[in-house]
Design a protein around this motif. Sequence first.
Motif, PDB file in Angstrom:
ATOM      1  N   LEU A  92      54.581 147.603 -50.091  1.00 41.51           N
ATOM      2  CA  LEU A  92      54.183 148.802 -49.366  1.00 41.51           C
ATOM      3  C   LEU A  92      54.020 150.330 -50.384  1.00 41.51           C
ATOM      4  N   SER A 146      60.749 150.664 -50.130  1.00 45.69           N
ATOM      5  CA  SER A 146      59.748 151.493 -50.893  1.00 45.69           C
ATOM      6  C   SER A 146      60.459 153.067 -50.582  1.00 45.69           C
ATOM      7  N   THR A 147      61.284 153.372 -49.816  1.00 46.78           N
ATOM      8  CA  THR A 147      61.975 154.794 -49.715  1.00 46.78           C
ATOM      9  C   THR A 147      62.846 154.989 -50.625  1.00 46.78           C
ATOM     10  N   ARG A 181      51.180 152.638 -50.904  1.00 46.89           N
ATOM     11  CA  ARG A 181      51.050 154.188 -50.906  1.00 46.89           C
ATOM     12  C   ARG A 181      50.675 154.582 -51.998  1.00 46.89           C
ATOM     13  N   ALA A 234      59.998 146.232 -46.594  1.00 48.01           N
ATOM     14  CA  ALA A 234      58.949 147.451 -46.830  1.00 48.01           C
ATOM     15  C   ALA A 234      59.856 148.593 -46.800  1.00 48.01           C
ATOM     16  N   LEU A 235      61.056 148.780 -46.116  1.00 47.63           N
ATOM     17  CA  LEU A 235      61.700 150.130 -46.277  1.00 47.63           C
ATOM     18  C   LEU A 235      62.473 150.389 -47.555  1.00 47.63           C
ATOM     19  N   LEU A 242      67.166 151.728 -42.112  1.00 49.91           N
ATOM     20  CA  LEU A 242      66.861 152.761 -42.657  1.00 49.91           C
ATOM     21  C   LEU A 242      67.904 153.903 -42.904  1.00 49.91           C
ATOM     22  N   LEU A 281      56.602 149.837 -40.628  1.00 54.23           N
ATOM     23  CA  LEU A 281      56.482 151.106 -41.549  1.00 54.23           C
ATOM     24  C   LEU A 281      55.012 151.264 -41.847  1.00 54.23           C
ATOM     25  N   PRO A 299      54.819 144.848 -41.103  1.00 57.31           N
ATOM     26  CA  PRO A 299      56.103 145.659 -40.941  1.00 57.31           C
ATOM     27  C   PRO A 299      55.547 146.987 -39.997  1.00 57.31           C
TER      28      PRO A 299
END
Lengths: 245, 229
Positions: free
Chosen positions: A180, A172-173, A184, A169-170, A67, B62, B60
């Motif tokens: 993901l 998505s940030t 959200r 999935a990261l 991240l 997260l 995952p």
Amino acid sequence: MIDWEIVRETLPAFWDGLQITLLLLLVSTVSGLVLSVPLAVARASHRRWLSLPVFLYTYVFRGTPLLVQLFVIYYGLPQFEAVRASSLWPFLRDPWFCAWLAFTLNTTAYTTEIFAGAIRTAPRGEIEAARALGLSPWQVFRDVFWPGAWRRALPQYGNEVVQMMHATALASTVTIVEILRIARDVYTNYLVIPESFGIAAVFYLGLTIALTLSFRALERHYLKHLDPAASTRREPAGTQRPIHA
Amino acid sequence: MFDGYLPMILDGLRVTLSVASVSLAIACGFGLAGASARLSGSPALRAIAMGYTTVVRSLPDLLLMLMVFYGGQVLLNRLTEAQGWAYIDINAFVAGTLTLGFIFGAYLTETFRGAILAIPRGQIEAGQACGLSRLQVLGHIILPQMIRHALPGFTNNWLVMLKATALVSIIGLDDMVHRASLASAATREPFTFYALIGLIYLVVTTVSIVVLTGVERRVSRGVRQDVLP
């Protein structure tokens, strides 16, 4: 319990998200695979000037959270005027490019260590025999050295690909709309858990199972020659020191 | 150089480290319970533990974290409504550490299970034959060796979990990553601060590796080391 109306309505979005997740996984693992083979050879080399820089690279990328790496690239780099003025700027302002770059650098670091471990455990006799047969260094690498290393690395490499799938999935940030992110968004719109994160979990579970089964099939294909007696006598490939995945 | 934001970031490191250590304790609890369930005689317990490790390791971090954070809040709200209590806001620290502990408990279950299985059965039988109680067998034979066998995997899991703590910033915990984003927004120097916390993570992982390798060497004294060619 589950509102199927919401599921029916949001399922197309999840399908789109699935494609984005798969695309992210594909582009980063393919470029990671291409980069890590030469890097692993350098890492396993006895020449320190070759192995040390690669070690430093893998150490930094394995020792920091993905991240943070993603944020350094996506949010961090535009801090410099030189970056914004450069010809790379159209790429570096794009979340897709940044996610690809961060994921590739990250997975390359882990994959390099996995392959380097497999290279180090290559039986010397095999290489010597290939040389004695008069194969050129490139032929030795392509036909003897690499196939063996690939076989030894395969179980661990399969784990790394699954880890990488989870790591997407990261994305998505940084505004990329993968599974993901969809989950959200569905949660924000409907405030329901099973229909948002639950469905996403089903998708990820399915992906994990599909990847695990594919790698098991690959292992069956590449490790066919190992008869059970031989594989219990000798320690399996996974016994090298774990690299922190 | 950091416009006076360094103390704030270092305070965030304190949060990150407390999240990591509390999660580790929870993960060890889940891991030990999971490993005993996996090795127990009851098929139901074995199936539950198996399902736990398989599902958690297939998702995952997260996603699990968001699920526990939001889902836990929904369940809590239902409970408080049913009981007529006042609204309780789920604490991000509790949610974060519980999720991380729950996730890495699944990984530690496998580590601990492997470590227990690595102990020769004959030793446990010998202990029983000598008249040691179950507790004595556990304390004198199983645990000391289990620690030695589990340490490499444990080190690995600790390092992965340490890096996973970066995710708690997403569910609103005021950790090092969150502090860095605040400092970047205030100074318009995101690279400086994200690179700084990257460096801090690197220092923490390095210290962890050095310390845990030392511990490993200590618990492995008396064991012949394989001499590599």
